[in-house]
Design an enzyme around this catalytic site. Structure first.
Site, mmCIF file in Angstrom:
data_model
loop_
_atom_site.group_PDB
_atom_site.id
_atom_site.type_symbol
_atom_site.label_atom_id
_atom_site.label_comp_id
_atom_site.label_asym_id
_atom_site.label_seq_id
_atom_site.Cartn_x
_atom_site.Cartn_y
_atom_site.Cartn_z
ATOM 1 N N LYS A 177 2.451 5.719 -18.759
ATOM 2 C CA LYS A 177 1.565 4.679 -18.255
ATOM 3 C C LYS A 177 1.236 4.813 -16.761
ATOM 4 O O LYS A 177 0.375 5.591 -16.391
ATOM 5 C CB LYS A 177 2.127 3.307 -18.606
ATOM 6 C CG LYS A 177 2.056 3.040 -20.122
ATOM 7 C CD LYS A 177 2.135 1.575 -20.513
ATOM 8 C CE LYS A 177 1.685 1.360 -21.940
ATOM 9 N NZ LYS A 177 2.693 1.621 -22.955
ATOM 10 N N PHE A 201 8.833 -0.471 -28.876
ATOM 11 C CA PHE A 201 7.659 0.400 -28.980
ATOM 12 C C PHE A 201 7.935 1.674 -28.206
ATOM 13 O O PHE A 201 8.226 1.641 -27.019
ATOM 14 C CB PHE A 201 6.390 -0.279 -28.455
ATOM 15 C CG PHE A 201 5.172 0.567 -28.722
ATOM 16 C CD1 PHE A 201 4.614 0.631 -29.989
ATOM 17 C CD2 PHE A 201 4.608 1.337 -27.711
ATOM 18 C CE1 PHE A 201 3.513 1.448 -30.255
ATOM 19 C CE2 PHE A 201 3.504 2.150 -27.970
ATOM 20 C CZ PHE A 201 2.952 2.207 -29.239
ATOM 21 N N ASP A 236 13.657 3.984 -22.119
ATOM 22 C CA ASP A 236 12.209 4.163 -22.188
ATOM 23 C C ASP A 236 11.588 3.267 -21.118
ATOM 24 O O ASP A 236 11.466 2.060 -21.297
ATOM 25 C CB ASP A 236 11.705 3.783 -23.591
ATOM 26 C CG ASP A 236 10.186 3.908 -23.717
ATOM 27 O OD1 ASP A 236 9.497 3.961 -22.672
ATOM 28 O OD2 ASP A 236 9.687 3.925 -24.859
HETATM 29 C C1 LIG Z 1 2.925 2.471 -24.119
HETATM 30 C C2 LIG Z 1 4.338 2.786 -24.427
HETATM 31 C C3 LIG Z 1 4.714 3.996 -25.051
HETATM 32 C C4 LIG Z 1 3.703 4.989 -25.575
HETATM 33 O O1 LIG Z 1 2.939 5.580 -24.578
HETATM 34 P P1 LIG Z 1 1.634 6.396 -24.993
HETATM 35 O O2 LIG Z 1 1.175 6.983 -23.683
HETATM 36 O O3 LIG Z 1 0.667 5.434 -25.581
HETATM 37 O O4 LIG Z 1 2.053 7.458 -25.941
HETATM 38 C C5 LIG Z 1 6.050 4.247 -25.223
HETATM 39 N N1 LIG Z 1 6.991 3.385 -24.814
HETATM 40 C C6 LIG Z 1 6.678 2.218 -24.224
HETATM 41 C C7 LIG Z 1 7.769 1.310 -23.772
HETATM 42 C C8 LIG Z 1 5.341 1.872 -24.007
HETATM 43 O O5 LIG Z 1 5.030 0.695 -23.455
#
Ligand SMILES: *Cc1c(COP(=O)(O)O)cnc(C)c1O
Length: 401
Positions: free
Chosen positions: A254, A138, A224
């Site tokens: 986050k 994600f 990420d």
């Molecule tokens: C939540 C998340 C995102 C996206 O973040 P948003 O602030 O919702 O755009 C990207 N990468 C990872 C691993 C995440 O958990």
């Protein structure tokens, strides 16, 4: 006072219907606890979605926001602004990266990283632009990040996807090697532990293997850390739990703003290829959000919160493994730090979460058969005991149906 029923009517009438909401209308939080509009208390094991790593309404964060609001909220990045500069220094001083760019969300952080990678490919690799990412990952919901996110649910309604992303199985170094195309691939982007994918911890050596392969081929190794960063895995940044691993590019979101919308993409000096005019953001690095981020980072670092959270982590793992002894349908308890998944052989995560909610515990069904725990890093052993007690009772019911 507006009643809970009235709020629900407002939502049904005016809000875009893109989420199936849980019943409570939440209005206040403190530490691990949140309260709904009717005064009912809940233990929040979702932490605003792995955002409130210091808990709700941490006094230092609240004070920093209040103080900053009285000084200056926003200026263009054309000017030197604080507190984005000291916050950038804190990140650099405590990690392997050298440079930081602030933005407003995780998806935007990854977008920035993808732009940096394409520029790297243009300058160093004859125009290579393809980024290898993993299935079940994600990375956010923008056009490019839908292509990066290897899950049909986030892609199928929006084809054609933006070109330049290849999704391969996670935890499979050979798949990355096979997808690599010289002169075509410019980077790999992966999560140190897959969060939304169901809390998937890679096997020993995977991340290091991917990093080494990237360096052998002069492509960027990008992590990420939107979910794993800021202490979630028990170290300030998730990669620090993996021997010998250092990202060339790391993205954050986050928990970075401790509840204020703040993201960042960061990189090592050697690949800091963006120049004036290449990238920007009106709100990115805004004084209010970075005030929250700077206050939170200070508490994290000075009070060693990630290190301390490992005690709570051990306690939670102990409790969940005891449940696993009790219930044969619990297949696996996995994760790192306070990012924990509990996988079952039955698809009862949804009803289990609903029952927990009724009894005062907020949890996430990350998969139909998997629960995810991501409490504040400041969660106490007593709160863990109470949460697992509520979960135990819920599982006894839902598994009997
Ligand atoms: C939540 C998340 C995102 C996206 O973040 P948003 O602030 O919702 O755009 C990207 N990468 C990872 C691993 C995440 O958990």
């Amino acid at each position: 006072m507006t009643s809970t029923a009235e709020y629900k009517e407002l939502e049904a009438k005016y809000y875009m219907q893109v989420v199936r909401r849980m019943p409570p209308v939440l209005v206040r939080g403190e530490g691990t606890k949140v309260y709904d509009n009717d005064g009912k208390e809940y233990l929040d094991f979702t932490a605003g979605w792995a955002v409130l790593n210091l808990g709700h309404s941490h006094p230092d964060v609240t004070k920093a926001i209040q103080d900053q609001a009285g000084k200056i909220l926003q200026m263009s990045n054309l000017f030197y602004t604080v507190p984005q500069l000291p916050l950038a220094k804190t990140i650099v001083d405590n990690s392997a990266v050298d440079r930081v760019f602030f933005c407003n969300s995780g998806a935007e952080a990854n977008e920035g990283a993808a732009k940096l990678a394409r520029k790297w490919g243009k300058l160093k690799l004859n125009g290579a632009y393809e980024i290898i990412t993993t299935l079940n990952s994600f990375h956010g919901r923008t056009q490019a990040m839908m292509a990066a996110t290897g899950q049909p649910h986030y892609q199928d309604n929006w084809r054609p996807l933006m070109p330049g992303f290849v999704n391969v199985p996670y935890n499979d170094l050979e798949a990355i090697k096979a997808a690599y195309k010289p002169g075509m691939t410019c980077a790999v982007l992966i999560e140190p532990v897959q969060g939304e994918g169901g809390v998937i911890v890679p096997s020993e050596g995977y991340l290091k293997g991917v990093m080494d392969f990237c360096h052998e081929n002069n492509i960027l190794f990008m992590l990420d850390e939107v979910q794993t960063g800021m202490g979630r895995l028990g170290t300030l940044f998730g990669y620090q739990r993996f021997e010998g691993v250092e990202p060339d590019v790391m993205t954050l979101g986050k928990a970075l703003g401790s509840g204020a919308p703040l993201g960042a993409f960061t990189c090592k000096e050697f690949c800091s290829v963006l120049e004036p005019g290449d990238h920007g953001s009106t709100f990115g690095g805004n004084a209010l959000t970075t005030a929250a981020g700077a206050a939170a980072a200070k508490v994290m670092v000075e009070q060693d919160i990630p290190e301390k959270s490992m005690k709570a982590s051990a306690h939670l793992f102990g409790k969940l493994n005891a449940l696993k002894e009790k219930y044969t349908f619990i297949k696996e308890v996995r994760g790192m730090g306070l990012l924990v998944g509990l996988e079952m052989t039955e698809t009862i995560a949804g009803p289990t979460v609903a029952d927990c909610l009724e009894h005062g515990l907020l949890l996430n069904a990350v998969r139909p058969n998997t629960l995810r725990f991501m409490p504040p890093l400041t969660v106490t052993n007593e709160e863990i005991d109470k949460a697992v007690e509520i979960l135990d009772a819920a599982l006894a019911k839902t598994s009997a149906k």
